[in-house]
Design an enzyme around this catalytic site. Structure first.
Site, PDB file in Angstrom:
ATOM      1  N   CYS A   1       0.839  -1.204   0.000  1.00 47.78           N
ATOM      2  CA  CYS A   1       0.000   0.000   0.000  1.00 47.78           C
ATOM      3  C   CYS A   1       0.875   1.256   0.000  1.00 47.78           C
ATOM      4  O   CYS A   1       1.721   1.449   0.882  1.00 47.78           O
ATOM      5  CB  CYS A   1      -0.904  -0.014   1.234  1.00 47.78           C
ATOM      6  SG  CYS A   1      -1.768   1.532   1.485  1.00 47.78           S
TER       7      CYS A   1
ATOM      8  N   CYS B   1       0.603   3.326   3.159  1.00 46.08           N
ATOM      9  CA  CYS B   1       1.346   2.695   4.265  1.00 46.08           C
ATOM     10  C   CYS B   1       2.830   3.033   4.141  1.00 46.08           C
ATOM     11  O   CYS B   1       3.500   3.317   5.140  1.00 46.08           O
ATOM     12  CB  CYS B   1       1.164   1.178   4.249  1.00 46.08           C
ATOM     13  SG  CYS B   1      -0.417   0.631   4.918  1.00 46.08           S
TER      14      CYS B   1
ATOM     15  N   ASP C   1      -1.272  16.524  -1.348  1.00 49.44           N
ATOM     16  CA  ASP C   1      -1.716  15.685  -2.470  1.00 49.44           C
ATOM     17  C   ASP C   1      -0.860  16.002  -3.704  1.00 49.44           C
ATOM     18  O   ASP C   1      -0.577  17.165  -3.999  1.00 49.44           O
ATOM     19  CB  ASP C   1      -3.204  15.947  -2.763  1.00 49.44           C
ATOM     20  CG  ASP C   1      -3.814  14.863  -3.634  1.00 49.44           C
ATOM     21  OD1 ASP C   1      -4.678  14.116  -3.155  1.00 49.44           O
ATOM     22  OD2 ASP C   1      -3.407  14.759  -4.833  1.00 49.44           O
TER      23      ASP C   1
ATOM     24  N   HIS D   1      -3.118   0.619   8.587  1.00 52.64           N
ATOM     25  CA  HIS D   1      -3.861   0.399   7.343  1.00 52.64           C
ATOM     26  C   HIS D   1      -5.329   0.094   7.626  1.00 52.64           C
ATOM     27  O   HIS D   1      -5.663  -0.875   8.316  1.00 52.64           O
ATOM     28  CB  HIS D   1      -3.265  -0.736   6.502  1.00 52.64           C
ATOM     29  CG  HIS D   1      -3.979  -0.846   5.186  1.00 52.64           C
ATOM     30  ND1 HIS D   1      -3.604  -0.118   4.078  1.00 52.64           N
ATOM     31  CD2 HIS D   1      -5.094  -1.528   4.824  1.00 52.64           C
ATOM     32  CE1 HIS D   1      -4.456  -0.363   3.097  1.00 52.64           C
ATOM     33  NE2 HIS D   1      -5.377  -1.225   3.521  1.00 52.64           N
TER      34      HIS D   1
ATOM     35  N   ASN E   1     -13.512   9.546   0.012  1.00 52.04           N
ATOM     36  CA  ASN E   1     -14.170   8.744  -1.013  1.00 52.04           C
ATOM     37  C   ASN E   1     -14.125   7.277  -0.592  1.00 52.04           C
ATOM     38  O   ASN E   1     -13.080   6.780  -0.156  1.00 52.04           O
ATOM     39  CB  ASN E   1     -13.460   8.935  -2.355  1.00 52.04           C
ATOM     40  CG  ASN E   1     -13.572  10.362  -2.848  1.00 52.04           C
ATOM     41  OD1 ASN E   1     -14.627  10.991  -2.742  1.00 52.04           O
ATOM     42  ND2 ASN E   1     -12.482  10.913  -3.381  1.00 52.04           N
TER      43      ASN E   1
ATOM     44  N   HIS F   1      -6.637   2.982   1.055  1.00 53.47           N
ATOM     45  CA  HIS F   1      -6.181   3.233   2.434  1.00 53.47           C
ATOM     46  C   HIS F   1      -6.951   4.472   2.858  1.00 53.47           C
ATOM     47  O   HIS F   1      -6.856   5.516   2.177  1.00 53.47           O
ATOM     48  CB  HIS F   1      -4.663   3.471   2.444  1.00 53.47           C
ATOM     49  CG  HIS F   1      -4.058   3.715   3.803  1.00 53.47           C
ATOM     50  ND1 HIS F   1      -2.969   3.013   4.272  1.00 53.47           N
ATOM     51  CD2 HIS F   1      -4.373   4.606   4.788  1.00 53.47           C
ATOM     52  CE1 HIS F   1      -2.637   3.452   5.491  1.00 53.47           C
ATOM     53  NE2 HIS F   1      -3.478   4.432   5.816  1.00 53.47           N
TER      54      HIS F   1
ATOM     55  N   HIS G   1      -8.410   7.794   3.728  1.00 59.63           N
ATOM     56  CA  HIS G   1      -7.778   9.123   3.724  1.00 59.63           C
ATOM     57  C   HIS G   1      -8.849  10.185   3.635  1.00 59.63           C
ATOM     58  O   HIS G   1      -9.898   9.990   3.021  1.00 59.63           O
ATOM     59  CB  HIS G   1      -6.770   9.268   2.580  1.00 59.63           C
ATOM     60  CG  HIS G   1      -7.306   8.913   1.227  1.00 59.63           C
ATOM     61  ND1 HIS G   1      -7.424   7.604   0.802  1.00 59.63           N
ATOM     62  CD2 HIS G   1      -7.760   9.674   0.206  1.00 59.63           C
ATOM     63  CE1 HIS G   1      -7.914   7.588  -0.431  1.00 59.63           C
ATOM     64  NE2 HIS G   1      -8.140   8.836  -0.814  1.00 59.63           N
TER      65      HIS G   1
END
Ligand code: AMP
Length: 113
Positions: free
Chosen positions: A3, A6, A29, A45, A86, A97, A99
């Protein structure tokens, strides 16, 4: 561990980290949608909101919200900010993961597209 978030939380791949504590990491971002666009993630996670199933995962999610408030305060986002998470393909989740997008610095439309 495959991930990507992660790996960012573990410091294994670079990111523009703006906040970090024992439970939460926040970073800029890569593809900003607003002048301020920060991703806030639990270090643990958790796939998405759908995986907030017990006290431990609920606490990790709540710590992300607390970090959002601290980041907003530190950056003096007095005009306000939007938090978005989302969940699943229809919502456009591309990284599995949990967020929270913290968006600020421009007027946001409602409802979102
Ligand atoms: P979502 O579509 O809600 O899953 O959001 C995933 C977000 O992660 C997108 O806004 C991407 O631009 C962002 N993103 C993906 N990889 C990275 C990265 N390595 N560093 C920072 N942001 C990333």
């Amino acid at each position: 561990m495959s991930c990507i978030f992660c790996k960012i939380a573990a410091g294994e791949i670079p990111a523009d980290i703006v906040f970090k504590n024992e439970r939460v990491t926040a970073f800029t971002d890569l593809n900003p949608m607003a002048p301020t666009h920060i991703l806030i993630i639990p270090n643990q996670h958790i796939d998405s909101v759908d995986a907030i199933v017990n006290d431990e995962t609920a606490r990790a999610a709540a710590e992300c919200l607390r970090a959002a408030r601290e980041i907003a305060q530190a950056r003096a986002l007095t005009g306000g900010y939007r938090l978005v998470t989302n969940t699943g393909p229809d919502a456009g989740q591309s990284v599995p993961h949990l967020h929270f997008h913290l968006l600020a610095g421009r007027l946001m439309t409602w409802p979102p597209g």
